[in-house]
Design a protein around this motif. Sequence first.
Motif, PDB file in Angstrom:
ATOM      1  N   GLU A 190       0.822  -1.212   0.000  1.00  0.00           N
ATOM      2  CA  GLU A 190       0.000   0.000   0.000  1.00  0.00           C
ATOM      3  C   GLU A 190       0.859   1.266   0.000  1.00  0.00           C
ATOM      4  O   GLU A 190       1.710   1.420  -0.864  1.00  0.00           O
ATOM      5  CB  GLU A 190      -0.996  -0.065   1.165  1.00  0.00           C
ATOM      6  N   ASP A 191       0.655   2.198   0.946  1.00  0.00           N
ATOM      7  CA  ASP A 191       1.374   3.472   0.881  1.00  0.00           C
ATOM      8  C   ASP A 191       2.872   3.307   1.064  1.00  0.00           C
ATOM      9  O   ASP A 191       3.662   4.091   0.524  1.00  0.00           O
ATOM     10  CB  ASP A 191       0.824   4.468   1.911  1.00  0.00           C
ATOM     11  N   GLU A 198       4.346   2.568  -2.353  1.00  0.00           N
ATOM     12  CA  GLU A 198       4.387   3.757  -3.197  1.00  0.00           C
ATOM     13  C   GLU A 198       5.504   4.706  -2.784  1.00  0.00           C
ATOM     14  O   GLU A 198       6.095   5.379  -3.634  1.00  0.00           O
ATOM     15  CB  GLU A 198       3.028   4.458  -3.171  1.00  0.00           C
ATOM     16  N   TRP A 215       0.183   1.181  -5.906  1.00  0.00           N
ATOM     17  CA  TRP A 215      -0.094  -0.112  -5.305  1.00  0.00           C
ATOM     18  C   TRP A 215      -1.283  -0.821  -5.944  1.00  0.00           C
ATOM     19  O   TRP A 215      -1.243  -2.028  -6.181  1.00  0.00           O
ATOM     20  CB  TRP A 215      -0.321   0.019  -3.805  1.00  0.00           C
ATOM     21  N   ASP A 216      -2.353  -0.090  -6.219  1.00  0.00           N
ATOM     22  CA  ASP A 216      -3.549  -0.736  -6.785  1.00  0.00           C
ATOM     23  C   ASP A 216      -3.223  -1.439  -8.099  1.00  0.00           C
ATOM     24  O   ASP A 216      -3.698  -2.549  -8.363  1.00  0.00           O
ATOM     25  CB  ASP A 216      -4.657   0.294  -7.000  1.00  0.00           C
ATOM     26  N   LYS A 235      -1.012  -4.455  -7.331  1.00  0.00           N
ATOM     27  CA  LYS A 235      -1.828  -5.509  -6.723  1.00  0.00           C
ATOM     28  C   LYS A 235      -2.554  -6.308  -7.808  1.00  0.00           C
ATOM     29  O   LYS A 235      -2.637  -7.555  -7.745  1.00  0.00           O
ATOM     30  CB  LYS A 235      -2.840  -4.888  -5.761  1.00  0.00           C
ATOM     31  N   TYR A 238       0.635  -9.977   5.234  1.00  0.00           N
ATOM     32  CA  TYR A 238      -0.142  -9.623   4.051  1.00  0.00           C
ATOM     33  C   TYR A 238      -0.005 -10.705   2.976  1.00  0.00           C
ATOM     34  O   TYR A 238      -1.010 -11.161   2.406  1.00  0.00           O
ATOM     35  CB  TYR A 238       0.320  -8.280   3.490  1.00  0.00           C
TER      36      TYR A 238
END
Length: 330
Positions: free
Chosen positions: A126-127, A130, A138-139, A142, A180
């Motif tokens: 996630e952040d 980045e 990230w999106d 992913k 994760y």
Amino acid sequence: DNTCNLKCRSCNANYSSKWVEEANDRKIPYWKTESAVDMMGTENSKFWTEFDIWTKDLQRLEIMGGEPFYVKEFRTFVDKLVESGKSRDIDLSLSTNGTIADELFLDKIVQNFKRVSFSVSIDGVEDKFEYLRHPGKWDSVKENLDKFYELHNSEYPVQIQITHTVTALNVMYLPEFYDYFNKHYPTFKIWNNIAHYPKWITASVLTNFAKKHITELLTNHNFNAYQTEIEAVVNYMNTPLYTDGSSVDESLRHKFDKEKLTFFDERSTDKKWEIFKNQIVSGDLYRAENFTEVFPELYALVKDSFDYDSELAEVTENGWTTHSTRDLVQ
């Protein structure tokens, strides 16, 4: 070559073309070298004109970067191997940053090579991803990880692992990272690529107070099959940056007694921490990011010796870096 679409915090312009402009602006040194064989000159280079000769008995091929999937010549290279039929005899291994996953091209690779292994470089989720692998999103990554995972668990002879570069910035977040991937991609293997250079970004540069708390955090977390590897990371983090006078040039070591060498080591360690703070804040200012917001737990451990606002004011007033070329690269 160094053609790449990211400028990761742990990387530099030697390995990423995306880094070059920022490195020049911030006066971060890097070397410029030319390969003995030009692999990009598809018309005149021996790499291409003698392609059939040097690939005739090729059995293993390792592709480094830069980012292979960002280099158009890599696609041409794969096409030629497939069209000639040579790909059927080749074990292909490559490193990728996970930002590009052309499904048709990936299918061509896994369907036509003898065996395929990908190493996907992910340093955080996630952040944190980045921040550490700017300007990756990230999106998007992913979504690509989902594609890679499907291939990894398919009938094709393909194995995919995650390469996690461990630095001072993310060593504290190993539990979050492993949890994760255990939840979302349980059959991916994770390899901890411990950063050793430059010294200022290694896990060993952190303050003793921070290392004590991170050691407890990592020791008390259940990493399952990776426990031994995490212990190695902890040991490395708690190893002094310099030992036996290694901060002093080998040719000069004999001139100093052990007490003096220890003094030099400690002085050098302190200097590397100063460089860490300067480079983190300089990068934040240049990229419009904020270390304290992305890594609040880590900042809480080091803030007594890292006044972020003060460092930011100094960088804003005096420029991107206040350290020598040698200090930055060692």
